[in-house]
Design a protein around this motif. Sequence first.
Motif, short mmCIF file in Angstrom:
data_model
loop_
_atom_site.label_atom_id
_atom_site.label_comp_id
_atom_site.label_asym_id
_atom_site.label_seq_id
_atom_site.Cartn_x
_atom_site.Cartn_y
_atom_site.Cartn_z
N LEU A 1 0.82 -1.20 0.00
CA LEU A 1 0.00 0.00 0.00
C LEU A 1 0.86 1.27 0.00
O LEU A 1 0.49 2.28 -0.61
N ILE B 1 0.45 4.37 -2.64
CA ILE B 1 0.26 5.76 -2.24
C ILE B 1 1.30 6.65 -2.89
O ILE B 1 1.00 7.74 -3.42
N LEU C 1 2.69 7.97 7.51
CA LEU C 1 2.82 6.54 7.26
C LEU C 1 4.16 6.07 7.81
O LEU C 1 5.21 6.63 7.46
N TRP D 1 3.03 -2.96 5.04
CA TRP D 1 1.84 -2.37 4.44
C TRP D 1 1.24 -3.25 3.35
O TRP D 1 0.63 -2.76 2.40
N ALA E 1 -2.06 6.27 6.80
CA ALA E 1 -2.20 4.82 6.75
C ALA E 1 -1.92 4.25 8.13
O ALA E 1 -0.97 4.67 8.80
N LYS E 2 -2.77 3.30 8.55
CA LYS E 2 -2.55 2.70 9.87
C LYS E 2 -3.13 1.29 9.91
O LYS E 2 -4.07 0.96 9.19
N ASN E 3 -2.54 0.47 10.75
CA ASN E 3 -3.01 -0.89 10.99
C ASN E 3 -3.85 -0.89 12.26
O ASN E 3 -3.37 -0.51 13.33
N VAL F 1 -6.02 -2.85 7.31
CA VAL F 1 -5.10 -1.77 6.98
C VAL F 1 -5.97 -0.62 6.46
O VAL F 1 -6.71 -0.79 5.50
N HIS F 2 -5.89 0.52 7.12
CA HIS F 2 -6.76 1.64 6.79
C HIS F 2 -5.98 2.73 6.06
O HIS F 2 -4.88 3.10 6.46
N LEU F 3 -6.59 3.24 5.00
CA LEU F 3 -6.06 4.41 4.31
C LEU F 3 -7.10 5.52 4.47
O LEU F 3 -8.25 5.38 4.04
N CYS G 1 -12.38 6.69 4.50
CA CYS G 1 -11.57 5.63 5.10
C CYS G 1 -11.71 4.36 4.25
O CYS G 1 -12.79 3.79 4.15
#
Length: 254
Positions: free
Chosen positions: A96, A100, A122, A128, A163-165, A170-172, A244
């Motif tokens: 990811l 991005i 990020l 990712w 971006a986060k876990n 996995v969220h963007l 999201c």
Amino acid sequence: THLNLREARENLKRQKAETESLVHILSHDLMNPISAMLGFIHLAAMLPSYDDPDTQELWKNLEIAANQQESIVSHVREMRALETGKKKVPLTPVNLADVIDTSMAIFQARLKVKEITLQLTLDRTDNWGVKAEPVSLTHNVVSNLISNAIKFSFPGSTISIEAKNEGGFVHLIIEDKGIGIPPSILPNLFKTDVPTSRPGTSRETGTGFGMPLVKKYVDVYQGEIQVESRAQEDFPQDHGTRICLSLKPAPLKK
């Protein structure tokens, strides 16, 4: 009653088949003349009369219109291919962070014109990897979301990308402080049979098919997408859109 129901079902089947056939014909046969139009427009730029400012403005508007038509047809074809199963989307681990980076690079010129800053959060030490298909995730999903954020943001503003876990996904998250989405449009954002296209803050145009296509690909990835928005007319001091995109993790090969 049974005969009437049977006849009604048969009529619905015929209408659906006719509609699908018409969409196929239109989306297939329209692409050739649109491509020809764009070719002629590019040839016109080589003519001596093209130096005239009024002529340049005319051809520029024609090119914008032709590109718009091409985008609509391409999106319709893409959605039809996904709906009918004619387009296979093999899911693999996709980085990811790379997606991005590529998407952000694509829009450098537009960002410069509108003097918009992309602020990325990020942690590159994290893994990712997500379950998706790299080309469509980059160009049909993430790039579409960033493009919309730029379109509806004010010149000189900032768009945040994070971006986060979290929670097994996995969220963007893409957030802007632009004009927002009116409540009348928000519930229909992913529908193709309701007009949702609006001009951007610099009068940019759209097709109305971008977000439905995003949703179809996210469904194929077995992911989720959530949109929160506050329209400028309703919230003059605190407006903008937050999207999201949640994808299933897929560890990358080392």
